[in-house]
Design a protein around this motif. Structure first.
Motif, PDB file in Angstrom:
ATOM      1  N   THR A 332       0.524  -1.063   0.245  1.00  9.28           N
ATOM      2  CA  THR A 332      -0.231   0.025  -0.061  1.00  9.28           C
ATOM      3  C   THR A 332       0.737   1.124   0.181  1.00  9.28           C
ATOM      4  OG1 THR A 332      -0.198   0.033   2.234  1.00  9.28           O
ATOM      5  CG2 THR A 332      -1.932  -1.590   1.579  1.00  9.28           C
ATOM      6  N   ILE A 333      -0.003   2.486  -0.103  1.00  7.50           N
ATOM      7  CA  ILE A 333       0.386   4.166   0.094  1.00  7.50           C
ATOM      8  C   ILE A 333       0.604   4.195   1.269  1.00  7.50           C
ATOM      9  CG2 ILE A 333       0.901   6.044  -1.646  1.00  7.50           C
ATOM     10  CD1 ILE A 333      -0.016   4.651  -3.916  1.00  7.50           C
ATOM     11  N   LEU A 334       1.987   4.770   1.917  1.00  4.83           N
ATOM     12  CA  LEU A 334       1.765   5.396   3.305  1.00  4.83           C
ATOM     13  C   LEU A 334       1.841   6.488   2.859  1.00  4.83           C
ATOM     14  CD1 LEU A 334       1.714   4.552   6.653  1.00  4.83           C
ATOM     15  CD2 LEU A 334       3.896   4.637   6.162  1.00  4.83           C
ATOM     16  N   VAL A 335       0.438   7.274   3.973  1.00  2.00           N
ATOM     17  CA  VAL A 335       0.360   8.362   4.487  1.00  2.00           C
ATOM     18  C   VAL A 335       0.518   8.825   5.619  1.00  2.00           C
ATOM     19  CG1 VAL A 335      -1.152   8.617   1.882  1.00  2.00           C
ATOM     20  CG2 VAL A 335      -2.406   7.846   3.841  1.00  2.00           C
ATOM     21  N   PHE A 336       0.413  10.192   5.781  1.00  2.00           N
ATOM     22  CA  PHE A 336       0.844  10.463   7.267  1.00  2.00           C
ATOM     23  C   PHE A 336      -0.194  11.683   7.232  1.00  2.00           C
ATOM     24  CE2 PHE A 336       4.661   8.075   6.311  1.00  2.00           C
ATOM     25  CZ  PHE A 336       4.739   8.222   7.209  1.00  2.00           C
ATOM     26  N   LEU A 337      -1.152  11.743   8.214  1.00  2.00           N
ATOM     27  CA  LEU A 337      -2.549  12.817   8.148  1.00  2.00           C
ATOM     28  C   LEU A 337      -1.763  12.958   9.843  1.00  2.00           C
ATOM     29  CD1 LEU A 337      -4.049   9.584   7.354  1.00  2.00           C
ATOM     30  CD2 LEU A 337      -5.144  11.402   6.280  1.00  2.00           C
ATOM     31  N   GLU A 338      -2.502  14.414   9.973  1.00  2.00           N
ATOM     32  CA  GLU A 338      -2.415  15.872  10.408  1.00  2.00           C
ATOM     33  C   GLU A 338      -3.777  15.921  11.191  1.00  2.00           C
ATOM     34  OE1 GLU A 338       0.582  18.037  11.106  1.00  2.00           O
ATOM     35  OE2 GLU A 338       2.309  16.674  10.855  1.00  2.00           O
ATOM     36  N   PRO A 339      -3.655  15.933  12.285  1.00  2.00           N
ATOM     37  CA  PRO A 339      -5.517  16.833  12.148  1.00  2.00           C
ATOM     38  C   PRO A 339      -5.956  18.102  11.603  1.00  2.00           C
ATOM     39  CG  PRO A 339      -4.797  15.925  14.481  1.00  2.00           C
ATOM     40  CD  PRO A 339      -3.828  15.402  13.298  1.00  2.00           C
ATOM     41  N   LEU A 340      -6.645  18.583  11.395  1.00  2.00           N
ATOM     42  CA  LEU A 340      -7.219  19.789  10.153  1.00  2.00           C
ATOM     43  C   LEU A 340      -7.188  20.588  11.649  1.00  2.00           C
ATOM     44  CD1 LEU A 340      -7.238  20.869   8.071  1.00  2.00           C
ATOM     45  CD2 LEU A 340      -9.171  20.713   7.695  1.00  2.00           C
ATOM     46  N   TYR A 341      -7.362  20.538  13.141  1.00  2.00           N
ATOM     47  CA  TYR A 341      -7.927  21.292  14.039  1.00  2.00           C
ATOM     48  C   TYR A 341      -7.057  20.882  15.397  1.00  2.00           C
ATOM     49  CZ  TYR A 341     -11.537  23.075  10.703  1.00  2.00           C
ATOM     50  OH  TYR A 341     -12.366  23.102  10.344  1.00  2.00           O
ATOM     51  N   LYS A 342      -6.330  21.899  16.288  1.00  2.00           N
ATOM     52  CA  LYS A 342      -5.771  21.422  17.324  1.00  2.00           C
ATOM     53  C   LYS A 342      -6.262  20.863  17.608  1.00  2.00           C
ATOM     54  CE  LYS A 342      -2.734  23.538  20.948  1.00  2.00           C
ATOM     55  NZ  LYS A 342      -2.373  24.707  21.648  1.00  2.00           N
ATOM     56  N   GLY A 343      -5.723  19.499  18.830  1.00  2.00           N
ATOM     57  CA  GLY A 343      -6.635  18.814  19.500  1.00  2.00           C
ATOM     58  C   GLY A 343      -7.182  17.968  19.025  1.00  2.00           C
ATOM     59  N   GLY A 344      -7.475  17.571  17.398  1.00  8.88           N
ATOM     60  CA  GLY A 344      -8.619  16.458  16.527  1.00  8.88           C
ATOM     61  C   GLY A 344      -8.466  15.532  17.313  1.00  8.88           C
ATOM     62  N   LEU A 345      -6.518  15.110  17.522  1.00  5.86           N
ATOM     63  CA  LEU A 345      -7.111  13.412  18.276  1.00  5.86           C
ATOM     64  C   LEU A 345      -6.930  12.656  19.322  1.00  5.86           C
ATOM     65  CD1 LEU A 345      -3.839  12.074  15.733  1.00  5.86           C
ATOM     66  CD2 LEU A 345      -6.404  11.580  15.572  1.00  5.86           C
ATOM     67  N   ASP A 346      -7.046  14.447  20.350  1.00 16.58           N
ATOM     68  CA  ASP A 346      -7.205  13.739  21.849  1.00 16.58           C
ATOM     69  C   ASP A 346      -8.406  12.894  21.789  1.00 16.58           C
ATOM     70  OD1 ASP A 346      -5.654  16.429  22.070  1.00 16.58           O
ATOM     71  OD2 ASP A 346      -7.338  17.129  22.412  1.00 16.58           O
ATOM     72  N   GLY A 347      -8.624  12.184  22.701  1.00 18.76           N
ATOM     73  CA  GLY A 347      -9.272  11.253  23.125  1.00 18.76           C
ATOM     74  C   GLY A 347      -8.926  10.121  21.867  1.00 18.76           C
ATOM     75  N   VAL A 348      -8.181  10.072  21.286  1.00 19.45           N
ATOM     76  CA  VAL A 348      -7.843   8.790  20.593  1.00 19.45           C
ATOM     77  C   VAL A 348      -6.835   7.646  20.819  1.00 19.45           C
ATOM     78  CG1 VAL A 348      -7.389   7.769  18.180  1.00 19.45           C
ATOM     79  CG2 VAL A 348      -8.373   9.604  18.308  1.00 19.45           C
ATOM     80  N   THR A 349      -7.009   6.498  21.626  1.00 16.69           N
ATOM     81  CA  THR A 349      -5.828   6.218  21.610  1.00 16.69           C
ATOM     82  C   THR A 349      -4.854   5.618  21.060  1.00 16.69           C
ATOM     83  OG1 THR A 349      -7.215   4.978  23.545  1.00 16.69           O
ATOM     84  CG2 THR A 349      -5.288   3.689  23.685  1.00 16.69           C
ATOM     85  N   PRO A 350      -3.623   5.897  21.330  1.00  9.60           N
ATOM     86  CA  PRO A 350      -2.728   5.705  20.233  1.00  9.60           C
ATOM     87  C   PRO A 350      -2.769   3.972  20.362  1.00  9.60           C
ATOM     88  CG  PRO A 350      -1.532   6.937  22.097  1.00  9.60           C
ATOM     89  CD  PRO A 350      -2.964   6.551  22.067  1.00  9.60           C
TER      90      PRO A 350
END
Length: 410
Positions: A332-350
């Motif tokens: 697969t093609i690996l892509v890296f994504l970041e939240p568009l807004y600050k704190g977007g991944l808060d609450g998502v368990t690593p």
């Protein structure tokens, strides 16, 4: 199913309405279960073709993947050497700060080496003081040799003068003896100068070099002693820390546990898209994600990096030739994504599994004045069908808890 329903609204439904209300055919009479294909063949065929085309356009220009997660790198807790654990300072799982002591190894050997190195430095310092006294002694010996030389020389000059004024008054043998004595005293001066120079070199060069070596050995012993204290390299959390006093740990087989950095897996989401979307995936594309550890939430994302290589193509040199058919699964093609807004991944368990949709945007090209009308219409249609994929993602997010808790049989 959603695409089929949408396509049927503009194909099968108009065909049925035309035959029902324009031609006057009735469902169950002229239009029966057995005559549906013949009566609605144009609508059914158009619906299937339009559905396949719509699905192809949606999944190609707005790719989706369920192979997405928040990868994070763990740090193994290992000493730089090996040894037996003497003291443990943290629990099985505990938050730690950078520099906190995790555990210590038995340091008796390192302490003995450090004490030996310190004694060596003290020995060199004592030798240097002795050498400085030798320099003073050598200088005194030089003065003594010069005085003896001057005395012998003066006596030789007096007797040589008497011999010149009154030949025979002084035996020639005495004059020869005095000349030998002067030469001997000159050699004594040279020997004293050499001894003084050797003592000076000992003080200025040899002993400082020995002291530097001894101090380096002392510092190395101190470093080896410090290595017996294992500290946290970063802020984070210690997990699976099972080591206890008496255990033997080393770098190859016996790690003490793992240290998870504080920000690990909380900033970037990695997703693998199919190879066929290689020409579509671009840096800056807007995306959306929903994660299993945070259900019923759509997280706006943006693609920051697209990996230029596919992992399935890598290999290591070995004694066997590369066999291409062994690579059964396409990479697969690996892509890296970041939240568009600050704190977007808060609450998502690593490490959480996620579903990601990426959306192609042709807004700039559509808005350009030199874009032909036909191409503008096609690009606008491609952007518009992304709404279908966005709706599908929200349906998936809505059904994800039901699918996981009920339909999976857990």
């Amino acid at each position: 199913m959603l695409e089929l329903m949408i396509c049927s609204l503009v194909t099968i439904l108009p065909d049925y309405l035309y035959r029902r209300y324009v031609q006057g055919k009735r469902f169950g009479k002229e239009i029966t279960f057995f005559s549906v294909w013949y009566e609605l063949r144009w609508g059914i065929t158009g619906c299937l073709m339009l559905t396949v085309s719509l699905i192809t356009v949606i999944f190609y220009f707005h790719p989706s993947t369920s192979s997405a997660t928040l990868y994070f790198r763990t740090v193994p807790i290992l000493p730089e050497g090996s040894g037996r654990v003497a003291e443990v300072n943290v629990k099985f799982t505990q938050a730690v700060k950078k520099g906190d002591v995790l555990f210590t190894l038995d340091d008796s050997k390192q302490k003995a080496a450090l004490e030996t190195a310190k004694r060596k430095v003290a020995e060199v310092d004592a030798t240097m003081q002795t050498a400085q006294a030798d320099v003073i002694k050598a200088e005194a010996q030089v003065g003594e040799a010069k005085a003896n030389y001057q005395q012998a020389k003066d006596e030789l000059e007096v007797k040589s003068e008497l011999q010149r004024r009154n030949p025979g008054i002084v035996p020639q043998r005495d004059i020869d003896k005095l000349q030998v004595l002067v030469d001997q005293r000159q050699s004594g001066i040279d020997a004293a100068n050499a001894a003084r120079q050797a003592a000076a070199l000992q003080v200025s060069t040899s002993l400082p070099a020995q002291k530097a070596s001894a101090e380096a050995a002392r510092d190395q012993a101190q470093v080896d002693l410090d290595k017996t204290i294992v500290r946290a390299g970063v802020d984070g959390r210690v997990e699976q820390f099972l080591v206890r006093p008496g255990d033997v740990v080393n770098q190859l087989m016996r790690p003490a546990g793992v240290l998870i950095p504080e920000e690990a897996g909380r900033k970037v989401l990695q997703a693998g898209f199919g190879q066929i979307e290689a020409q579509v995936m671009q840096t800056g594309m807007v995306a959306e994600a929903t994660c299993m550890s945070k259900p019923w939430v759509i997280i706006p994302m943006v693609i920051t990096t697209v990996q230029d290589y596919i992992a399935a193509g890598q290999f290591r040199s070995g004694e066997q030739l590369l066999e291409a058919q062994n690579a059964i699964r396409p990479g697969t093609i690996l892509v890296f994504l970041e939240p568009l807004y600050k704190g977007g991944l808060d609450g998502v368990t690593p490490g959480s599994s996620c579903i990601v949709n990426a959306y192609t945007s042709n807004h700039e090209e559509v808005s350009a004045k030199d874009t032909p009308a036909g191409r503008r219409f096609v690009l606008h249609a491609i952007d518009a069908v992304g709404l279908v994929h966005a709706l599908l993602l929200r349906i998936q997010a809505l059904l994800l808890p039901v699918k996981t808790l009920v339909l999976s049989g857990h």
